[in-house]
Every structure is written in C-alpha cells, then in structure tokens.
Design an enzyme around this catalytic site. Sequence first.
Site, PDB file in Angstrom:
ATOM      1  N   GLU A 185       0.828  -1.204   0.000  1.00 20.12           N
ATOM      2  CA  GLU A 185       0.000   0.000   0.000  1.00 20.12           C
ATOM      3  C   GLU A 185       0.870   1.265   0.000  1.00 20.12           C
ATOM      4  O   GLU A 185       0.596   2.241   0.703  1.00 20.12           O
ATOM      5  CB  GLU A 185      -0.956   0.006   1.195  1.00 20.12           C
ATOM      6  CG  GLU A 185      -1.979  -1.112   1.148  1.00 20.12           C
ATOM      7  CD  GLU A 185      -3.085  -0.955   2.182  1.00 20.12           C
ATOM      8  OE1 GLU A 185      -4.223  -1.343   1.890  1.00 20.12           O
ATOM      9  OE2 GLU A 185      -2.803  -0.421   3.285  1.00 20.12           O
ATOM     10  N   GLU A 260      -6.713  -7.280  -0.849  1.00 17.27           N
ATOM     11  CA  GLU A 260      -7.241  -7.254   0.517  1.00 17.27           C
ATOM     12  C   GLU A 260      -8.730  -6.953   0.437  1.00 17.27           C
ATOM     13  O   GLU A 260      -9.133  -5.854   0.040  1.00 17.27           O
ATOM     14  CB  GLU A 260      -6.528  -6.200   1.381  1.00 17.27           C
ATOM     15  CG  GLU A 260      -5.077  -6.532   1.683  1.00 17.27           C
ATOM     16  CD  GLU A 260      -4.446  -5.588   2.697  1.00 17.27           C
ATOM     17  OE1 GLU A 260      -5.185  -4.795   3.312  1.00 17.27           O
ATOM     18  OE2 GLU A 260      -3.213  -5.646   2.862  1.00 17.27           O
TER      19      GLU A 260
END
Length: 615
Positions: A185, A260
């Site tokens: 991320e 995710e």
Amino acid sequence: MKTLRYLFCLLALPLAILTNTEKANAQQHTFALSDSTFLLDNKPFQIISGEIHYPRVPRAAWRQRMKMAKAMGLNTIGTYVFWNLHEPEKNKFDFTGNNDIAAFVRIAKEEGLWVILRPSPYVCAEWEFGGYPYWLQNEKGLEVRSKEKQYLKEYETYIKAVGKQLAPLQINHGGNILMVQVENEYGSYSNDKEYLSINRELFKEAGFDGLLYTCDPEADLSNGHLPGLLPAINGQDKPAIVKSKIKALNEGKGPFFIAEWYPAWFDWWGTAHHTVPAEKYTGKLDAVLKAGISINMYMFHGGSTRGFMNGANYKEGTPYEPQISSYDYDAPLDEAGNATDKFMKFRTVIQNNLPAGQTLPEVPAAKPSMAIPAIQFESAIRVADLLTNPVRNLKPMTFEDLNQAYGFVWYRSTLNGGKTGTLKIKELRDYAVIMVNGKRVGILDRRHAQDSLSITLPKGKVTLDILVENLGRINFGPNLLKNKKGITESVSFAGIEVKNWTMFKLPFNTVNQLKFKTAYKASNTPVIRKGTFTLSSTADTYLDMQKWGKGMVWVNGNNLGKYWEAGPQQTLYLPAEWLKKGKNEIVVLELIKPEQAALSGLAKPILDQVKPGVK
C-alpha cells in the site's frame, strides 16, 4: 484464451534449501498471466485466498488452520513476513520456532494450498511499527520507505535473508508460492516510482524471480503501482470498478485481483468490538467470484497478537489508538480457529461458484474448550524489586536510547518535597504509572492526551518513580518516523525541569528467571504474581481478566499478550497447544490493581465489554 504476456517456467531446484522429500516430489508447475485471468499450468485459475499470519497462530496449530481454510473453499493463503520478528536486533536473524516462515509455507503445500507471499519491509497489519524493527530508529538520519542509503542497506540485508528462506519455495522453483508482493500500500504513503523500482530490483536480487505485484487502495492505486508489475486493488469489491481500475493501469488488461478484501475489522483499546454480519458480504463475494476476479480475504483468520507486538493508529486530529491483543477481526475463522457463521455462509457462496462436480471437504468439528476453576496465586514480587543494572543520565532516555525494543522502562529521580505542583511529562510514549516514595499517585495515558497531573509531595527528599509502558508503535500513516518510546523529551515539576535520572530496563522478554516470594503483602505499586493450576486434560480456554486492571499474562512461559479493563477485550485466549496435563504455571504482571490474586478460565471469550473513562 488471449496470448500470454508472462510465463514463468520451472527452474532448477535449489538443492541447498529443499529437503530430499521435496526434491523427489516437486511437481513442475507454471503460473502466468493472460489478459483476463491467471493461468496455472496453462489453465484459467481463480485465486480464492485468505490471510493467515504465522506469528499470530501457535506453530502447532498451523496445520489445523490450513485444514479449515480448505474446508471453507480457499485454494490459497496469504501472509506477510515480519521484519521485526526475523531481525529483532541488527544482523541477528531468527527463522526458528513460530518464526519459521519456510515451514509455514511447506505445511501449506502439504495441505494442498498455494501461498501469496508479502515480504515487504513494511506490512502495517496492526503490528508493532508496521513490521519495522525498533533499532532502525537508532540509525541517525535513516528514513523508512525511502531511497535514504542507510535504510536501503538494512532493507537489502533483510530481504536477502528472507530470500534464502523463501525464494526456493516459489512455484517456478517447484514450490507453492504463486506471487510475491512488492512494498505494501505504498500509494497511501507516497508515489516515488524510483523507490518502487529499487524495491523490485532488491526482490530480484534476493531470488524472487517469479511473478511480482503491488497492491493499493482504490484512491491510491496509481501512486503505488510500478509499470511492469501486476497492480492489485484493496478494499474495493464491485466487479466493474475493480476491472476498470486495474485495466487503466495495466494496458487495458487483467488479471484482476482484490489483494485485501475486508469482511470485518480490527479493534483498539477503549472502543467497541467490531462485528459485521456475514449477510453484508455474501452477495459481494458471490459477485466477485462470478466475475472471475481473484480475491484475498483480510483476514480469513486473525488469531492473536502475542507479547508486545500490537501496533497503534495515530494521525493528526485523531487520538493515539493502540490495538488489542486479540486479532479476532470478526473473521470467518475465530481467534481459536473455529468456524463462525460467517465461515459457513462464505463457504456456501464459494461452493456455489465451484466447477460442476467439485465439492469441498467436510468442516472439521469445533475445537473443544473448557473452563478452569479459580487459580490462586501463591507468590509475588513487586516490580520495584526487579530494578537492577541502572543507567544514569542527566535527562531521561528513550527505549531506543537504552537499546530496548519493547516492554517497560522505570525512571527514577529525586525531588525536594513539601510542596504541591504540576508534574508534566513532555511527549510521553505511552502510559505512565507515577509513584512518590513507592506509592502510586496517578496515571497518565497518551490515548487521552494526558501529560500532567497535580501532586503534593511530603517534606524532605522525595523519590519520584515513573514506570512507562510502550503501548505499541504506530503502524500506519505519516508518523512512522515519530515512534520512539518512553519519556521522549523532558519532565518538569512546578515549572522546573527534573534532571539526574536513573533508568531501569524491564523488557520482560521472559519471566522464567524471576524469584518470587510466598510472603507478600499487597501495596499500591505494580506487582507480578505467580500461581499454578493442575489439569487432567487440555483444551482451549479464555482467561477471565475482568476483575484485573492492566498488564500481561504468561502461561508455561508463553506470553499471551496484554489485558486492560478498558476493553473491549476482557479475556485472553489460551490455546490448548500451550497447556499440558498436570501442573501448569501462570504469571501475571499487574500495573494498577495489585490486590487482585485470583482468576479463572472461561469456555468462551469476552471481546465486547468497554469501560469508558477507565485508566
């Protein structure tokens, strides 16, 4: 099927790493990308994955959790690799016991599961310092997640050590690791493509020569993507949006992977336990699977964040929020590894999307659990009696100054008494028990932005003691470089700076060497109690800490994590794997209710009781 864009063929097996059995049994597989789907052995393959973190599950229970993954319909599991576990001190590596990530991957293969590996140096994961080892902060000028030379040097050393363990287990070397994630991320943090490119090259040098990918939330997808790598999306499950966002970065092509997918959320101290009904997500899961999109559930099984490894959230304008020890996450598999209602409903969705004639294994029976009658504590010792090997300095020193990773530091100085004034600790990190002449006079808690209190000193020379706990370093956001612990600036009383400090390190890496006393009289100061209990059989249990205040628990030398009456967590999960028939030993460190001297084990957890205003 459209033309393949990448194809990773089997390479020669690394004989120094693989076992003889693996050498004999290694099957030749290929894993590749087409324009719309993954290809396993040249056939379309939909990844149905769930995240399990090996340190959050006792090693002896890894296989059981994987069998449950298969029973829900997963064909893959995802896991981070945690730098601060594997290099707790500079150049000292540990891949043993519960840290044996290679064994975790191999067991997954034995259970018929593929693995998605996430060895980014930064993991977030509600984990201490986002996975970074504390000692990085002692390298002057070092900047994590950057091109700064010291950071890249330490990063390279770490990733090459990980590569020795895991690169031979990639699918293109006969193993079961399908893909490896570069950074984590990163688009939520910055957008430096040169830094990402350096990451990719470091991974390749470490031996990760198969399929690499990046993952980011939808809003940050372009920031964190490196051209040439597969982009994956986090937190978005509308098929049309997933496909359009990935195509926009990937030359109009797939495959499409939700790296995710969040069917629930984590908890932090003093707030309600997060739960999300399965029905809110079954339709979304069905739509994703029907669209041919691959998915990784975060989390499939959360487990427990043992010891001192919980992280914390903090950013400007919001409180500091240390996370609890339970990582139950309201996941499909609960903290103890049992199927939940969410598990069963997700299983039905997955079953309905399997190819005709394919069925799932039966769901294993729930693990037994038990209550334990009241445990009495026969001996104790004051934390103040453990103060040895003092370190002296004009000003208070941080944990990092003292080369201490986690736990507690006891600060001591003297004051001239006979007056009332404000005691102020500038930049306390994070929780302080304040004592005058051995008696507690107050508590300061960073969660509530507390840094001062009024105290009245008796006449004469007064001993000021401040026991400071590291509640967890920040794991997400812009403050990763503001993570030093302890008294990080100064202490003043009545407007005058307090100097000449003596400090005592209390890391509590183990409690096995403590010398307890049977004749102990409770006093208003932190205490450690020791007891025993006898079992005729073993099963999971949950230690009931509702009457206790704040502290930690060890059973048979295993650190179960933290408890705090603030809630929502009021029990500590004690796995059967850490119990034994016959005599068991329990040790409790209690900071604020030293009079407590008994507890019991419950058959069910309590994760949903918050006590507002509790210190």
